[in-house]
Design a protein around this motif. Structure first.
Motif, short mmCIF file in Angstrom:
data_model
loop_
_atom_site.label_atom_id
_atom_site.label_comp_id
_atom_site.label_asym_id
_atom_site.label_seq_id
_atom_site.Cartn_x
_atom_site.Cartn_y
_atom_site.Cartn_z
N ILE A 109 0.84 -1.21 0.00
CA ILE A 109 0.00 0.00 0.00
C ILE A 109 0.88 1.25 0.00
N THR A 110 1.95 1.25 0.78
CA THR A 110 2.83 2.43 0.78
C THR A 110 3.47 2.62 -0.59
N PHE A 111 3.79 1.53 -1.28
CA PHE A 111 4.31 1.64 -2.63
C PHE A 111 3.29 2.33 -3.53
N ARG A 112 2.03 1.95 -3.35
CA ARG A 112 0.99 2.57 -4.19
C ARG A 112 0.80 4.03 -3.80
N ASP A 126 3.22 6.09 -5.43
CA ASP A 126 3.10 6.02 -6.89
C ASP A 126 4.24 5.25 -7.52
N LEU A 127 4.84 4.35 -6.76
CA LEU A 127 5.87 3.49 -7.34
C LEU A 127 5.24 2.36 -8.15
N ILE A 128 4.01 2.01 -7.85
CA ILE A 128 3.32 0.95 -8.58
C ILE A 128 1.94 1.45 -8.98
N SER A 129 1.37 0.80 -9.99
CA SER A 129 0.04 1.14 -10.46
C SER A 129 -1.00 0.32 -9.72
N ASP A 130 -2.27 0.60 -10.00
CA ASP A 130 -3.34 -0.18 -9.36
C ASP A 130 -3.25 -1.64 -9.75
N SER A 131 -2.96 -1.91 -11.02
CA SER A 131 -2.88 -3.31 -11.46
C SER A 131 -1.71 -4.02 -10.80
N GLU A 132 -0.58 -3.34 -10.70
CA GLU A 132 0.57 -3.94 -10.02
C GLU A 132 0.27 -4.15 -8.54
N GLY A 168 -8.70 7.89 -9.48
CA GLY A 168 -9.38 7.07 -8.49
C GLY A 168 -9.92 7.88 -7.33
N GLU A 169 -9.37 9.08 -7.11
CA GLU A 169 -9.83 9.93 -6.02
C GLU A 169 -10.83 10.99 -6.48
N GLY A 170 -11.35 10.81 -7.71
CA GLY A 170 -12.43 11.69 -8.13
C GLY A 170 -12.08 12.68 -9.21
N MET A 171 -10.83 12.75 -9.66
CA MET A 171 -10.48 13.68 -10.72
C MET A 171 -10.99 13.13 -12.06
N GLU A 172 -11.79 13.93 -12.74
CA GLU A 172 -12.39 13.47 -13.99
C GLU A 172 -11.54 13.81 -15.19
N ASP A 173 -10.85 14.94 -15.14
CA ASP A 173 -10.06 15.37 -16.29
C ASP A 173 -8.70 15.87 -15.80
N GLU A 174 -7.65 15.66 -16.59
CA GLU A 174 -6.30 16.05 -16.16
C GLU A 174 -6.16 17.56 -15.99
N SER A 175 -7.04 18.32 -16.60
CA SER A 175 -6.96 19.77 -16.44
C SER A 175 -7.24 20.20 -15.01
N GLY A 215 -12.93 -4.36 1.25
CA GLY A 215 -12.15 -4.07 0.06
C GLY A 215 -11.10 -3.02 0.31
N SER A 216 -10.62 -2.98 1.54
CA SER A 216 -9.74 -1.89 1.93
C SER A 216 -8.37 -1.98 1.31
N LEU A 217 -8.05 -3.14 0.84
CA LEU A 217 -6.70 -3.25 0.29
C LEU A 217 -6.55 -2.46 -1.00
N SER A 218 -7.63 -2.05 -1.55
CA SER A 218 -7.54 -1.21 -2.75
C SER A 218 -7.77 0.25 -2.43
N GLY A 219 -7.65 0.56 -1.15
CA GLY A 219 -7.95 1.93 -0.72
C GLY A 219 -7.01 2.98 -1.22
N GLY A 220 -5.85 2.57 -1.76
CA GLY A 220 -4.91 3.56 -2.30
C GLY A 220 -4.35 4.44 -1.22
N LEU A 221 -4.14 5.66 -1.57
CA LEU A 221 -3.47 6.60 -0.67
C LEU A 221 -4.22 6.81 0.62
N ASP A 222 -5.52 6.92 0.54
CA ASP A 222 -6.30 7.24 1.72
C ASP A 222 -6.89 6.02 2.38
N GLY A 223 -6.43 4.82 1.99
CA GLY A 223 -7.02 3.63 2.56
C GLY A 223 -8.42 3.48 2.05
N PRO A 224 -9.29 2.84 2.78
CA PRO A 224 -10.67 2.63 2.35
C PRO A 224 -11.42 3.95 2.31
#
Length: 1773
Positions: free
Chosen positions: A654-657, A660-666, A958-965, A1025-1034
C-alpha cells in the motif's frame, strides 16, 4: 502496559486557510502526555507505568517548602526545584514530561513486572541516575572533588535520586548554548547539588540564621548562572570576526569547556558566579586565554598529530635507501648480512631522535601561548622535551662516530668496534623503552585502560612526560580480539606497501642516482649556480618518488579495505537477494523470516540470550536462509501467522501505491489477499503464481500412465505451482457454486461433480478416471466464463452457454469411463427428470453477484490472472526503485539482527531534523516556471519519473479527478506533494520519518491483538475491500477521505482499538528544528503555511523554532518554542516557550539549531536526520530491532552510536548524479562497514545514525558548533564519542534514503565544503588527541579514513607538479641531454606513469566495483564500471580530485572555510561560461593552464620529447589531468557544446570582464568584485601563510630563467647577464601597457584621434625594434613566440606576489596597474579555456554526443531528454 481496549474517536482535520498565530499556552495544552491532569481520558494515562512515574514525582509532601512562594498540593518535586532555583515554568513542564516518559518506558522495558504496579521501582531511578550522572561523577573523580550525590544510608535515597536527576535535567534544559560545554554543566550541577543538599539537610544560613535558601528569584537560573557564561561565549565569538581571526586569538566552545577540566575553575569562577572574576573579563590582557590546546594554521599539524606514522615512513625509507644503496647487485638479504650495512642502519636512531626533536619544537612553537604563570610546568616540559630529544640525537651521533672511528683505526670489525656497536644498541634500548612499554600495554589492553581511567596522582606523575593530562582521551583501547583483528589488517597492508616500495620505488632509482653522481661532465644550457654536480637533478628525480612513497599507503589501504569489506559483506549475507527474480525464489520463506525478525517472541523473564538460545536462533536463521525444512509449511498450517504476514506485506505494498511506485494493477498483483472462498493454501501474490497453472496443466496433459502421486509430486516440486493449482481449483469451485443459485438442481450437480473429483483425488485415481488432455479445453472455457463475469454488462445467454459447455466437457467427456444418462442421474450429475431438456440446463439457475461488489470483482480478477497469465512477470513491479526496495528488504530479513521486542518494551527514540529555509514543498510557481530552454520543473519530473507520473494520474482519477486539467485546481496540493516527494524537500523527509509512527501503530496492534482479532480483522479488511484503498485507505466516509498527506491513514487503521496511538507516541517523537519558523509566520512566508500543513497531517510531528520578541525599549528576547497542531482545537498550539540568554547562533548554524531543539526530544535514542533524507515504511518496521543493538556488547563496550546504511536516491537523474551516488554509496556501505569492523574507527559522518541520547546529552550533544573549526559539525560528534570512551557500530540490515547533489557546480561546492572541513579538522584538538591517544594501528585507520585521504589526494596532485616541473628542469638545464642518463630516465618515467594511472582512479573505483559486485553481481559491476568510463566518469573523478586538493590545501594554509549552500534542486539548465569561470578559475583552470604550459615547453625543449612514444608514455596521465580540469565543467554542463549558447556565453563573459566595479556590485556582475572576493583568504592568513604563498609563486619565474637561454638571440651565451637583460622585455611590455592605458583613460572619450595616434606610435616603434633585432642580431621570429612562454608566466607570478603584498601596495599607484594586468590575464585564461569548447561546439555531432553522455541513465530508461534540453515539449494541461 495495561491499556483498556477503546477506540479513539475520529478526528476531523481542516485543510486550513491562512496561518493563524498560536494562542497563549493554556493548562490544557500538552505535548505527548497530559501530566497536568491525570484524570483526563487519554490513552497514555491508562498506562499504569505513567501513573506510577507521575506519582513518584509528586512525593514532595514532606520537603521543606520555599518561604517566598505559595505551594499547591498538585505540585511535584520539579515544581519544588523550580521554585528554589529559579527555573522557568515551561522548562519545568518540559522536563516533567521528559522524566515521566523516560521512567514509564524504563519500567515497561524491565524483564519482569514490578511487585507494586502503582509505585515506581527504585532500581529504575537508580539505573537512570547512574547513566545520566556518570559523566559528572567521572568529572569529580578526575578533579579530585567529592561527588555531591548524597545517597548512602539515606532513608529517602529513592527520592534524592529523583531530585538529582530532575535537577540535572532542569539545568540542561535551560542551559542553551552552554550545552556544548558538558563539564561547565557539571560545574553548575556540582554547586547547585551542594545547595540542594543544604536544603534537604536543613542547613542554617550563617548570614541570616535561618534555614538555607538559595537566592535566585524568578528566572534566576537563566539570569544569574547561564547568561554570564553565555555572554563570555558570545563575546569570544564576536571577537573572532565571523571566524576570520586566527583560532589562537579567541576562545571557542572547547576552550570554555576545558577551562572546567582544571581545579582552578573553582577558584577563578567561584559560586555564586561573580562576574568580576577574570573568567568574565573582556580585556585581552586580563582575560583567560586558550585552554588545553591552541589551533595553529600550518601544514605541520599533519605531522604533529600523526607523528608516529611519519616516523615510521621516514625510518623505513632511510633503511630502504641504505640497503638498496650498499646492496648493489646483491639481494637485500645478503646486504643485511654485511656488517657495514648493519651499522649504517643504526643511523635510523639518529633520525628518530631528530624527529622527536622536531616534534618537540613543533609542540612548543604551536602551544607556547598555553604557558602562563599558572602553567609554568607546561613550559618546563616543552623545554625539557626539546633538550632531551636533542641530547639523544647528539648521543647517537657521537656513538655512531665512535663506531666508525674504531673500525677505521682497526681496519676491520674488531672486538672493540663490535663492543661500541653493543654500547650503541644498549643506548637504543633505553631510547625505545617507552615504545616497548606501549607495545606491552597494547597486547594487554585492559591494563592500559585501567591505568588511564584511574585518577591516582602517582600515575599522573608517571605519564606527565608523555602527554598533557586531559579529561577525554583516556581508556580508548579495545579488547584483545578486536586488537588482533585490526592489527592483522594493518600488518598485511604495511607488509604489502613496504615490499612494493622497496622493489618498485626505491631500489630502481639507486642505479640512475649513482650514474648521475658519477657523471661529472654535464654541459648546462643556462647559467648554473651549483657547479658541475648533478645533485639538483638527483633531487628532482627523487622528490616525485618520495611523494608517492609517502602517499601510496592510501592505495594499499583502499585495496585491503575493499577486500575486507567484501568479505564482511559476504558474511553479513549482503546481496544474496539482488533482484525480484531471487525474491520469487525465496518468497515462500519470506513470511517466516518476517515472523522470525519483525514479530516479537514470547517475552522471557531473562532477556539475555543463553548459548543454547543463540545456537537455536542460528540454526533457525540457517534454515530460513537456505530453505531447509520447508519453514513455510508452518505458516500455511497457522492461519494467524499467515494473516499477520499478509497485514505486514500488504501495508508495504500500500505504501508503494501511495508513493506512486506501482500502479493499481501492479498493486493487485503484489498484494497478498486474506484467505477466503474456502481456499486451503496461502494465496501467494499473483506475480509469484503467474504461468504456474499453465505449466501444471501442460504437465498433466503430458501424463501417460503415471500415477496421481507421481504427477502431484512433480507439481509440488514448485511450491508456487502447487498453491496455484489448489487455489485455482478452490476458487473455481467456489465461483461456480456462487454463480449458480443455491438450492437449484444445477447447483447440486456442480457440488456432486466436485465431490466426485475430490473423491478420486483422495483415492489417487484422478489420472486413471479422467482424461488429462481435456484439462486445457476446460481451462479455456473457464477463462471465457470469467471474462463474461468481469464485463460491466453481463450477457446472461452467453454465461448459460459457457456453463452448458463446461458441463458437457466435465461431466460427459472428461471421464474416461463412458456413463449413460441414467448413471449420471444416479450419481447426481444430471437432472433427475428425464423430461428436462439438456439444452435448458442452467437457464434459470444463474445468479450474478452484485455489480457493486468490489471484493468479488477483485477476487475474480485474481483468478483470471492465475488462469490466463503466460509469462513469469519479471517486470512486476516495473519501477526500478520499487524493485530495489523489495529486494533489499527481503534480503535484510535473512541477515543477522536482534530479535524485535514488543513495542511497549522497545527502546523509545526521537528524530531530530534541522531545517533553515529550504523548500518545504514546491509551489506552483516553481513547478510551472520555465527555464531559458522553456522547460518547467514539472515537465522535467514527468519525463524523469514517467512511470510514477502515470501512476499518480491514475491515483488522482481514483480519487475523483475526472479530467487532467483539474490537476492545477482541485488537485494542486496533491500535485505539489508528488513533485516535492521527488526532490530534496522537507515534506519528503517528514513523510519518510513519519513511517516510523505508522509502523509502530501497526506493530502495536499486532503485538496486542488476539488470534480472533487478527482473523476477524483480516476478514473485515477483505469485506471492506480496503486493500484497494490507495493513498487514503478505504473510502469510508469523509473523515478518511480528508487525509491526503497523512500516511497513517492505511487499511490496517480500521482495526485499531485506541491504545496503538498512545503506544506509538510514547515510543516515538519527531522534532523538526525550523529555526526561522517564527519569522516566516510573521512575514507571511508560504513556508510557514506549508509547515503548518505538515503538522496538521502528522500528529506525531513537533516543530521547534526560535522566537524573537521585541519590546518597547527595542530590546530583543529570544525563546525556544515548541508547537504542534491540535486536532481538537483545529489550530496550532504552543506547548513550551523557554527563554534563551540571547541569540542562538553563536557558532555554526546547523549544530546551534539542533542544540536549541534537542531539549524537546524524548526517548533513550535520537536519530539525526538531515533535510535531504528519506525513509521507507518497510525499513521502519525494523527500527525496534536496530534499537536493541544498544544492549549488545561490540568488543568491550556497548554502542553509543548505531551506524545506519544509506541509499542514495538521486542517482537516476543524470550520469553525473550516478557517478556521485556510486561514489557516495561505496563510502556509506563498504567504507563504513570496514571502519566499524575490523578497524573499530567508524565515526559519525552526517549519516542517519542513531545516538544513545542520554549518553550524548551529558557529553556535549550530537555535534560541535565552534565557528569555522567545526564547520564539519557531524564528524566531531564521532570524534567526541571516541575520545570519551564511546563505541560506534555499523548495521546494514536497515537503510535510510539520502539525496545528493546532482549538478557539477553543486557537487563541487559540496566537495569544497567537505575538503575545507577536513582542512579545519587537521588543526583541531580532537584530531590531535585521537592521533596521540589511539593505539598505533587504530591511529593509522583514523588517519587514512579521514584527513589522510584529503592530504594524500593533495600529495597526488603535488606529485604531478613535482614530476612535471622536475622534467622541465632536466630539459631546460641540459641534464636530460646527457647520454648516460637517458635510458634510466625512461625507466623512471614509466614507473611514475604507472603510479599516476593508479592514483587517478583507484581511491574511488576499486571500492565501488567491489561493493557493486557484492550487491549486484560481478558481471553487473563490471558492466556499470565500463559504462561509467564511457560516460567519462574518470574525468569527473579527476576533476573532483582537483577540487578537494585546492580547498583542503588552501584551508590549512590560509583558512577561509565556510558553509557553502549547494542547493538541492534539479539541474537541467545550462550554466554560463562566466559562472563556471568564477567557480573553477583558481581551483582548476589556472592550475591546468600552468601544467599545460609546462608540458608544452617540455615538449618543445626536451631531448626525450623527440621520441614520441616516450613522451606519450611519460605525459599522457598529466595531459589527461589537464584536459579533465579544463573540460569537465563543459562536458557535464547541459548544452555545453551548443554553438549558439557558446557564442552567448562568450559575450556574457566579455561583459562580465569589462563591467565597472562599484560598492554594491555583486561578483556575478563584475570581474573586479569577484577578483577581490577571490583573494579574501590572503587578507586573513598569517605571516607564514603569506611567506609560503610567495615562495610557491616564485616557480613562475623559472619559465623565464630556463627559456631565455634557449632563444636564438642569446647565441648560446650562459652568462647571468642574459637573464638579467631579459627583464628589459618585461619592463618594456608593462611600460607599453601603461602608456596605452594612460592614453585610453585620457583621450579615448574626448580626443579619440590622440588615442589612435598613441596606439600607432607604439605599434610602429615595436615593429621597428623587431626589424632591427632581426637585422643586427641572431634574433629570429620564432624567438618572439617562444618568449611568450617565458614572460607570460613571469607576469602571473608578479601579480600573485602583488596580491600577497596587497596591504602595502593597494594605496600606491602600482595597484591600478596590477588590477589591470590581472584583468588581462583572466581574459587570456578565459579565451584559452573557451577555445576548445568553441571548437567542439562548432563541430557537428558533439552536442548530441554530450547529451547522450550526460543523460545516458535517462536514455536507457527510454526518456525524452532531448526534448527536455531543446524545449520541444507539448504539455496539455
Amino acid at each position: 502496559m495495561n491499556l483498556r481496549q477503546r477506540s479513539i474517536p475520529t478526528r476531523t482535520r481542516s485543510r486550513g486557510g491562512a496561518y493563524a498565530p498560536p494562542e497563549p499556552v493554556s493548562a490544557e495544552v500538552y505535548n505527548i502526555i497530559p501530566i497536568h491532569d491525570l484524570l483526563t481520558d487519554h490513552p497514555s494515562l491508562r498506562c499504569v507505568e505513567v501513573r506510577a512515574a507521575a506519582a513518584a514525582l509528586r512525593s514532595a509532601g514532606d520537603l521543606r517548602k520555599p518561604s517566598f512562594m505559595v505551594w499547591h498540593n498538585h505540585m511535584d518535586i520539579l515544581d519544588w526545584l523550580g521554585m528554589f532555583f529559579g527555573f522557568q515554568n515551561d522548562n519545568v513542564r518540559n522536563q516533567r514530561e521528559h522524566l515521566v516518559l523516560h521512567l514509564a518506558n524504563s519500567v515497561m522495558r524491565r524483564p519482569s513486572p514490578p511487585k507494586d504496579a502503582e509505585s515506581l521501582d527504585p532500581t529504575v531511578v537508580r539505573d537512570f541516575r547512574k547513566k545520566l550522572l556518570k559523566n559528572y561523577t567521572s568529572w569529580c573523580s578526575y578533579l579530585g572533588r567529592k561527588s555531591q550525590l548524597w545517597l548512602s544510608n539515606r532513608r529517602d535515597a529513592a527520592r534524592r535520586e529523583l531530585l538529582y536527576v530532575s535537577l540535572y535535567l532542569l539545568i540542561w534544559g535551560e542551559s542553551a548554548n552552554l550545552r556544548f560545554c558538558p563539564e561547565c554543566i557539571c560545574y553548575i550541577f556540582h554547586h547547585m547539588a551542594i545547595e540542594l543538599n543544604q536544603i534537604l539537610e536543613n542547613y542554617i544560613d550563617d548570614n541570616t540564621g535561618r534555614p538555607f535558601e538559595p537566592s535566585y528569584g524568578t528566572n534566576g537560573f537563566l539570569i544569574r548562572v547561564v547568561t554570564p557564561i553565555y555572554n563570555v561565549i558570545k563575546w569570544e565569538e564576536e571577537s573572532s570576526k565571523n571566524g576570520t581571526k586566527p583560532h589562537s586569538a579567541w576562545r571557542n566552545y572547547d576552550d570554555i569547556n576545558e577551562f572546567f577540566w582544571s581545579r582552578k575553575c573553582f577558584r577563578r569562577l567561584g559560586w555564586p558566579i561573580n562576574q568580576e572574576r577574570k573568567f568574565f573579563s573582556t580585556d585581552k590582557f586580563k582575560k583567560v586565554g586558550k585552554t588545553g590546546f591552541v589551533e595553529q594554521r600550518s601544514f605541520w599539524n599533519v605531522y604533529r598529530s600523526f607523528d608516529r606514522l611519519w616516523v615510521m615512513l621516514i625510518l623505513f625509507l632511510q633503511a630502504f635507501v641504505i640497503v638498496a644503496w650498499d646492496g648493489g647487485k646483491e639481494s637485500q638479504w645478503q646486504a643485511l648480512e654485511n656488517r657495514d650495512v648493519q651499522v649504517e642502519l643504526l643511523t635510523v636512531f639518529i633520525t628518530w631522535g631528530a624527529l622527536r626533536f622536531l616534534q618537540s619544537v613543533l609542540d612548543a612553537g604551536t602551544q607556547y601561548s598555553l604557558v602562563s604563570r599558572e602553567t609554568r610546568i607546561l613550559g618546563v616540559r616543552m623545554v625539557l622535551k626539546s633538550v632531551v630529544a636533542m641530547t639523544w640525537t647528539i648521543v647517537f651521533g657521537v656513538f655512531y662516530w665512535r663506531i666508525w672511528s674504531q673500525k677505521n683505526s682497526d681496519g676491520m670489525w674488531s672486538d672493540a668496534a663490535n663492543g661500541r656497536i653493543i654500547t650503541f644498541l644498549e643506548a637504543a634500548f633505553v631510547f625505545i623503552i617507552p615504545e616497548l612499554l606501549a607495545l606491552a600495554l597494547f597486547i594487554i589492553p585492559w591494563v592500559r585502560i585501567c591505568l588511564e581511567e584511574t585518577n591516582w596522582k602517582i600515575l599522573y606523575l608517571l605519564t606527565w612526560w608523555f602527554h598533557t593530562r586531559t579529561f577525554v582521551g583516556r581508556g580508548l583501547r579495545e579488547g584483545l580480539v578486536t586488537n588482533l583483528k585490526y592489527s592483522l589488517f594493518w600488518i598485511a597492508v604495511l607488509a604489502s606497501k613496504f615490499s612494493f616500495s622497496y622493489f618498485f620505488q626505491i631500489k630502481p632509482l639507486v642505479a640512475p642516482t649513482k650514474i648521475l653522481l658519477a657523471n661529472r661532465v654535464v654541459t648546462y644550457t643556462w647559467h648554473d649556480f651549483f657547479g658541475r654536480a648533478n645533485r639538483t637533478a638527483i633531487v628532482v628525480l627523487w622528490v616525485p618518488v618520495l611523494l608517492i612513497y609517502l602517499m601510496d599507503l592510501q592505495i594499499w589501504y583502499a585495496i585491503f579495505s575493499s577486500l575486507v569489506g567484501a568479505v564482511n559483506g559476504l558474511f553479513s549475507h549482503l546481496g544474496e537477494i539482488r533482484n525480484i527474480e531471487q525474491l520469487r525464489l525465496r518468497f515462500q520463506f519470506f513470511a517466516s523470516a518476517i515472523q522470525f525478525n519483525i514479530m516479537p517472541e514470547e517475552q522471557m523473564s531473562n532477556t539475555k540470550l543463553s548459548l543454547v538460545k543463540k545456537l537455536r536462533d542460528g540454526i533457525h536463521r540457517f534454515k530460513l536462509r537456505y530453505g531447509l525444512g520447508r519453514v513455510y509449511k508452518k505458516l500455511e498450517s497457522s492461519q494467524v501467522e499467515a494473516n499477520r504476514f499478509a497485514l505486514i506485506w500488504n501495508e508495504i505494498i500500500i505504501t508503494f501505491r501511495e508513493e506512486d511506485l506501482i500502479s493499481d494493477s501492479e498493486h493487485e498483483l503484489l498484494e497478498l489477499p486474506p484467505n477466503c472462498w474456502d481456499i486451503k493454501v496461502i494465496r501467494w501474490p499473483c506475480f509469484l503464481l503467474c504461468n504456474e497453472l499453465l505449466l501444471a496443466l501442460s504437465q498433466a496433459a503430458d501424463v501417460t500412465g503415471e500415477s496421481d502421486r507421481w504427477l502431484w509430486s512433480k507439481i509440488c516440486k514448485n511450491e508456487y505451482r502447487r498453491c496455484a493449482v489448489v487455489e485455482a481449483y478452490d476458487s473455481i469451485k467456489h465461483l461456480l457454486l456462487l454463480v449458480v443459485k443455491c438450492g437449484t438442481e444445477e447447483n447440486s450437480i456442480i457440488a456432486n461433480l466436485f465431490r466426485e473429483i475430490e473423491h478420486y483425488i483422495k483415492s489417487g485415481k484422478f489420472t486413471v478416471m479422467y482424461k488429462m488432455t481435456l484439462l486445457l479445453q476446460i481451462h479455456a472455457k473457464l477463462i471465457y466464463l470469467i471474462n463474461l463475469l468481469l464485463r460491466p454488462k453481463k450477457d446472461h445467454c452467453e454465461v448459460v452457454n459457457v456453463l452448458q459447455a463446461l458441463y458437457e466437457l466435465s461431466v460427459r467427456e472428461f471421464s474416461k469411463e463412458k456413463r449413460s444418462i441414467e448413471m449420471l442421474r444416479k450419481e447426481g450429475l444430471a437432472p433427475r427428470s428425464p423430461e428436462t431438456d439438456a439444452g435448458l440446463l442452467f437457464e434459470n439457475a444463474v445468479e450474478f453477484p452484485d455489480a457493486e461488489d468490489a471484493v468479488f470483482c477483485r477476487h475474480l480478477r485474481r483468478l483470471q490472472t492465475i488462469l490466463t497469465s503466460k509469462d513469469s512477470m519479471h517486470n512486476v513491479p516495473k519501477n526500478l526503485e520499487a524493485r530495489r526496495r523489495l529486494a533489499f528488504f527481503s534480503n535484510s530479513l535473512f541477515m543477522n539482527m536482534p530479535h524485535a521486542p514488543l513495542v511497549e518494551k522497545m527502546v523509545p527514540f526521537s528524530i531530530l531534523t534541522p531545517y533553515y529555509d529550504e523548500e518545504v514543498m514546491y509551489g506552483q510557481g516553481i513547478l510551472r516556471n520555465e527555464n531559458e530552454d522553456g522547460i518547467s520543473t514539472l515537465f522535467y519530473l514527468q519525463k524523469i519519473y514517467a512511470d510514477e507520473w502515470t501512476n499518480f494520474i491514475e491515483r488522482m482519477h481514483g480519487e475523483g479527478m475526472e479530467d487532467e486539467s483539474e490537476i492545477w485546481s482541485t488537485k494542486a496540493r496533491d500535485l505539489r506533494l508528488w513533485a516535492s516527494y521527488r526532490g530534496q524537500t522537507l515534506s519528503r523527509t517528514v513523510r519518510g520519518m513519519m513511517y516510523y509512527y505508522r509502523a509502530l501503530k501497526m506493530l502495536t496492534f499486532l503485538d496486542k491483538a488476539s488470534e480472533i482479532d487478527i482473523e476477524s480483522g483480516s476478514q473485515q479488511l477483505a469485506s471492506h475491500g480496503s486493500l484497494s484503498g490507495g493513498l487514503d485507505g478505504p473510502h469510508l466516509g469523509k473523515a478518511a477521505a480528508s487525509k491526503k498527506l497523512n500516511r497513517g491513514a492505511s487499511s490496517v487503521n480500521l482495526l485499531f482499538k485506541g491504545h496503538e496511538y498512545a503506544s506509538a507516541l510514547m515510543k516515538f517523537t519527531y522534532v523538526v528544528a525550523c529555526q526561522l519558523y517564527g519569522l516566516q509566520k510573521m512575514n507571511g512566508d508560504p513556508r510557514a503555511e506549508e509547515i503548518l500543513y505538515l503538522m496538521k497531517n502528522n500528529e506525531a510531528l513537533r516543530v521547534a523554532y526560535v522566537d524573537e520578541v521585541h519590546n518597547e525599549r527595542e530590546e530583543v528576547k529570544y525563546y525556544s518554542v515548541l508547537v504542534k497542531y491540535d486536532d481538537e482545537l483545529q489550530k496550532e498550539v504552543e506547548i513550551y516557550r523557554i527563554r534563551l540568554p540571547g541569540p542562538v547562533k553563536l557558532g555554526e548554524g546547523k549544530p546551534e539549531n539542533q542544540n536549541h531543539a534537542i531539549i524537546f526530544t524524548r526517548g533513550d535514542a535520537v536519530q539525526t536526520i538531515d533535510m535531504n533524507q528519506d525513509n521507507y515504511y518497510e525499513e521502519a518496521l525494523k527500527m525496534r530491532n536496530l534499537l536493541e543493538e544498544f544492549k549488545t556488547y561490540y568488543g568491550i563496550r556497548k554502542p553509543t552510536i548505531l551506524g545506519v546504511r544509506e541509499n542514495v536516491f538521486t542517482g537516476s537523474v543524470s550520469s553525473l548524479a550516478w557517478f556521485m551516488s556510486a561514489q557516495e554509496a561505496s563510502f556509506v556501505t563498504l567504507g563504513q562497514r570496514v571502519l566499524a569492523n575490523p578497524l573499530k574507527i567508524r565515526m559519525h559522518y552526517g549519516h542517519p545514525d542513531v545516538f544513545d541520547r542520554f549518553w550524548f546529552l551529558t557529553r556535549g550533544g550530537i555535534s560541535k558548533a565552534s565557528r569555522v573549526i567545526n564547520i564539519s559539525e557531524d564528524i566531531f560528534a564521532g570524534f567526541n564519542c571516541t575520545l570519551r570512551g564511546g563505541n560506534v557500530t555499523h548495521h546494514e540490515y536497515i537503510q535510510v534514503g539520502k539525496g545528493r547533489d546532482v549538478g557539477l557546480n553543486q557537487i563541487s561546492m559540496f566537495e569544497a565544503k567537505v575538503a575545507s572541513g577536513n582542512g579545519e579538522q587537521v588543526l583541531s584538538r580532537d584530531v590531535y588527541r585521537l592521533g596521540h591517544r589511539l593505539d598505533f594501528f587504530r591511529m593509522l585507520s583514523f588517519y587514512y579514513s579521514s584527513v589522510g585521504f584529503y592530504f594524500n589526494t593533495m600529495v597526488v596532485v603535488l606529485t604531478v607538479y613535482t614530476f612535471l616541473w622536475g622534467r622541465l628542469y632536466l630539459a631546460l638545464s641540459g641534464v636530460e641531454g646527457s647520454r648516460n642518463s637517458l635510458t634510466n630516465n625512461k625507466a623512471l618515467g614509466a614507473i611514475l606513469n604507472q603510479q599516476f594511472i593508479i592514483q587517478l582512479g583507484f581511491f574511488t573505483a576499486l571500492p565501488m566495483v567491489v561493493e557493486n559486485s557484492l550487491e549486484h553481481g560481478f558481471i553487473q559491476a563490471v558492466y556499470d564500471f565500463l559504462t561509467m568510463q564511457l560516460q567519462l566518469a574518470s574525468i569527473f573523478y579527476t576533476f573532483s580530485m582537483g577540487t578537494r586538493t585546492h580547498f583542503f590545501g588552501r584551508t590549512i594554509l590560509h583558512g577561509g572555510a565556510k558553509y557553502r549552500a549547494t542547493g538541492r534542486g534539479f539541474v537541467v539548465e545550462h550554466k554560463s561560461f562566466a559562472e563556471n569561470y568564477r567557480l573553477y578559475s583558481r581551483s582548476h583552470f589556472v592550475k591546468a593552464v600552468e601544467l599545460g604550459v609546462v608540458l608544452i615547453v617540455y615538449a618543445s625543449q626536451s631531448v626525450m620529447a623527440t621520441n614520441t612514444l616516450v613522451y606519450i608514455a611519460m605525459a599522457i596521465s598529466s595531459w589527461f589531468l589537464v584536459v579533465s580540469w579544463i573540460m569537465a565543467p563543459f562536458v557535464f554542463n547541459p548544452s555545453g557544446f551548443d554553438w549558439l549558447k557558446t557564442v552567448y556565453d562568450f559575450e556574457d563573459f566579455m561583459n562580465w570582464i569589462w563591467y565597472s566595479s562599484g560598492v554594491f556590485v555583486k561578483a556575478e556582475k563584475s570581474w573586479e568584485t569577484w577578483w577581490y572576493e577571490e583573494q579574501d583568504h590572503l587578507r586573513t592568513t598569517g605571516l607564514w601563510g603569506k611567506l609560503l604563498e610567495m615562495i610557491l609563486d616564485i616557480r613562475f619565474f623559472f619559465f623565464q630563467y630556463g627559456v631565455v637561454y634557449r632563444l636564438n638571440i642569446t647565441g648560446g651565451n650562459t652568462s647571468i647577464a642574459v637573464y638579467l637583460l631579459s627583464w628589459i622585455y618585461m619592463i618594456v611590455a608593462v611600460g607599453i601597457y601603461i602608456v596605452i592605458s594612460y592614453a585610453r583613460d585620457k583621450y579615448s572619450a574626448t580626443q579619440h584621434i590622440y588615442y589612435r595616434l598613441v596606439q600607432l606610435l607604439v605599434i610602429v616603434v615595436t615593429v621597428l625594434v623587431i626589424v632591427l633585432l632581426l637585422k643586427f642580431t641572431q634574433f629570429i621570429f620564432l624567438d618572439l613566440i617562444t618568449s611568450l612562454l617565458a614572460f607570460i608566466p613571469t607576469g602571473w607570478g608578479l601579480i600573485s606576489i602583488a596580491l600577497v603584498l596587497r596591504p602595502f601596495l593597494q594605496s600606491t599607484v602600482v595597484w591600478d596597474t596590477v588590477v589591470s594586468l590581472a584583468r588581462l590575464y583572466d581574459l587570456l585564461f578565459g579565451i584559452i579555456i573557451l577555445a576548445p569548447v568553441a571548437l567542439l561546439s562548432w563541430m557537428p555531432g558533439f552536442q548530441s554526443m554530450q547529451t547522450r553522455i550526460l543523460f545516458n541513465e535517462a536514455f536507457s530508461r527510454g526518456l525524452q531528454i532531448s526534448r527536455i534540453l531543446t524545449g520541444k515539449k507539448n504539455i496539455d494541461m
